[in-house]
Design a protein around this motif. Structure first.
Motif, PDB file in Angstrom:
ATOM      1  N   CYS A 167       5.835   3.784   1.296  1.00 58.75           N
ATOM      2  CA  CYS A 167       4.852   2.711   1.104  1.00 58.75           C
ATOM      3  C   CYS A 167       5.100   1.590   2.105  1.00 58.75           C
ATOM      4  O   CYS A 167       6.111   1.581   2.806  1.00 58.75           O
ATOM      5  N   MET A 168       4.184   0.657   2.162  1.00 60.48           N
ATOM      6  CA  MET A 168       4.183  -0.349   3.226  1.00 60.48           C
ATOM      7  C   MET A 168       3.722  -1.694   2.690  1.00 60.48           C
ATOM      8  O   MET A 168       2.795  -1.760   1.879  1.00 60.48           O
ATOM      9  N   ILE A 184       7.999  -0.877   6.238  1.00 58.78           N
ATOM     10  CA  ILE A 184       7.741   0.475   5.736  1.00 58.78           C
ATOM     11  C   ILE A 184       9.009   0.974   5.040  1.00 58.78           C
ATOM     12  O   ILE A 184      10.089   0.982   5.637  1.00 58.78           O
ATOM     13  N   ILE A 234       1.452   4.928   1.296  1.00 59.46           N
ATOM     14  CA  ILE A 234       1.040   5.776   2.424  1.00 59.46           C
ATOM     15  C   ILE A 234       1.151   7.250   2.046  1.00 59.46           C
ATOM     16  O   ILE A 234       0.292   8.056   2.380  1.00 59.46           O
ATOM     17  N   ARG A 282      -2.110   7.503   6.454  1.00 62.35           N
ATOM     18  CA  ARG A 282      -2.325   8.457   5.354  1.00 62.35           C
ATOM     19  C   ARG A 282      -2.824   9.808   5.866  1.00 62.35           C
ATOM     20  O   ARG A 282      -2.374  10.859   5.418  1.00 62.35           O
ATOM     21  N   ALA A 321       4.543  -4.812   9.778  1.00 62.71           N
ATOM     22  CA  ALA A 321       4.650  -4.043   8.539  1.00 62.71           C
ATOM     23  C   ALA A 321       6.103  -3.760   8.205  1.00 62.71           C
ATOM     24  O   ALA A 321       6.943  -3.560   9.099  1.00 62.71           O
ATOM     25  N   VAL A 336      -3.285   1.720   7.639  1.00 60.51           N
ATOM     26  CA  VAL A 336      -2.941   2.492   6.441  1.00 60.51           C
ATOM     27  C   VAL A 336      -3.740   3.794   6.392  1.00 60.51           C
ATOM     28  O   VAL A 336      -3.193   4.868   6.100  1.00 60.51           O
ATOM     29  N   ASN A 337      -5.039   3.719   6.695  1.00 59.61           N
ATOM     30  CA  ASN A 337      -5.871   4.926   6.686  1.00 59.61           C
ATOM     31  C   ASN A 337      -5.401   5.949   7.719  1.00 59.61           C
ATOM     32  O   ASN A 337      -5.328   7.151   7.441  1.00 59.61           O
ATOM     33  N   ARG A 381      -5.764  -2.289   6.869  1.00 57.17           N
ATOM     34  CA  ARG A 381      -6.522  -1.201   6.239  1.00 57.17           C
ATOM     35  C   ARG A 381      -6.705  -0.039   7.218  1.00 57.17           C
ATOM     36  O   ARG A 381      -6.572   1.136   6.841  1.00 57.17           O
ATOM     37  N   CYS A 403       0.839  -1.202   0.000  1.00 58.12           N
ATOM     38  CA  CYS A 403       0.000   0.000   0.000  1.00 58.12           C
ATOM     39  C   CYS A 403       0.871   1.249   0.000  1.00 58.12           C
ATOM     40  O   CYS A 403       1.906   1.286   0.670  1.00 58.12           O
TER      41      CYS A 403
END
Length: 252
Positions: free
Chosen positions: A71-72, A134, A66, A89, A132, A85-86, A82, A64
């Protein structure tokens, strides 16, 4: 033991938080993810699980973005990822709005680790069941790779793996990662794919590779590109096997 694993905030007499350890077990059951940091490149590789015949493959993502430069990849529970990540962001956008500079990779890693740690210390919640990797570049062009786990700790790495068979992949990376590999973009990508091939059986069909270069957005490699690298690796393995056989024949 059962008395101490019901509440997240209760330590066992020998100093364990069992719910956090159970979350780490959930990570070990997740798809393998590999990250390798080069001189001017960072590469993420993830194991792709087979999707149902009628399922849209684009909706199954383990890598995903970010921010433009971060990214991750993750291993563990996709729904938990999810949420993380939200949150990440929104923090990246808030930081850019407030400070007028993009986040550093360590800043957003520390933010994600803090969110995870908060969920290990209050009643009525459970830890996030994911680790994760990153990756990204700071505004001075320095590449970074960080790993976070369900307990809320984070560390910087040159190369690392999480998820299923992470120990096997990490040992492979320890043996094969060196300064010469990090200096070459091609070799960095090849090492990531080689590491995934240690646990992935069906070659390029079961892996997704993402590359981030300095001042460039995240690029997901096409399956044909990955297949080409896999073919090169297999050819090298065959040549090495032939050389070994010839040596054995000469010695005998």
């Amino acid at each position: 033991m059962s008395r101490y694993d019901r509440a997240i905030t209760v330590f066992s007499p020998d100093g364990h938080l069992f719910q956090v350890e159970y979350a780490q077990e959930a990570v070990k059951k997740g798809a393998t993810a590999v990250g390798v940091r080069g001189k001017d490149i960072v590469v993420l590789g993830v194991e792709k699980k087979s999707v149902a015949q009628l399922q849209e493959e684009r909706t199954v993502r383990k890598i995903c973005t970010i921010d433009d430069h971060v990214c991750m990849a993750f291993a563990g529970l996709t729904a938990d990822a999810r949420v993380i990540v939200n949150k990440a962001r929104i923090e990246c956008q808030s930081h850019r709005l407030t400070v007028e500079d993009p986040v550093t990779v360590e800043y957003i890693t520390r933010y994600i680790a803090t969110v995870k740690q908060r969920y290990t210390q209050s009643n009525g919640r459970r830890p996030f069941g994911l680790s994760a990797l990153i990756v990204g570049f700071d505004y001075d062009g320095t590449p970074h790779l960080y790993q976070t786990d369900p307990s809320g700790t984070y560390h910087a790495w040159k190369a690392n793996a999480i998820g299923r068979s992470a120990k096997t992949v990490r040992e492979f990376l320890e043996e094969n990662y060196n300064a010469d590999t990090a200096a070459s973009e091609v070799e960095t990508v090849k090492l990531t794919i080689k590491a995934l091939l240690e646990v992935v059986q069906s070659g390029s069909k079961s892996m997704e590779i993402a590359v981030m270069r300095r001042n460039h957005p995240l690029q997901i490699l096409e399956s044909a590109e990955v297949e080409k690298v896999v073919a090169e690796i297999e050819k090298q393995k065959e040549e090495e096997a032939e050389k070994k056989q010839k040596k054995m024949k000469k010695s005998s």
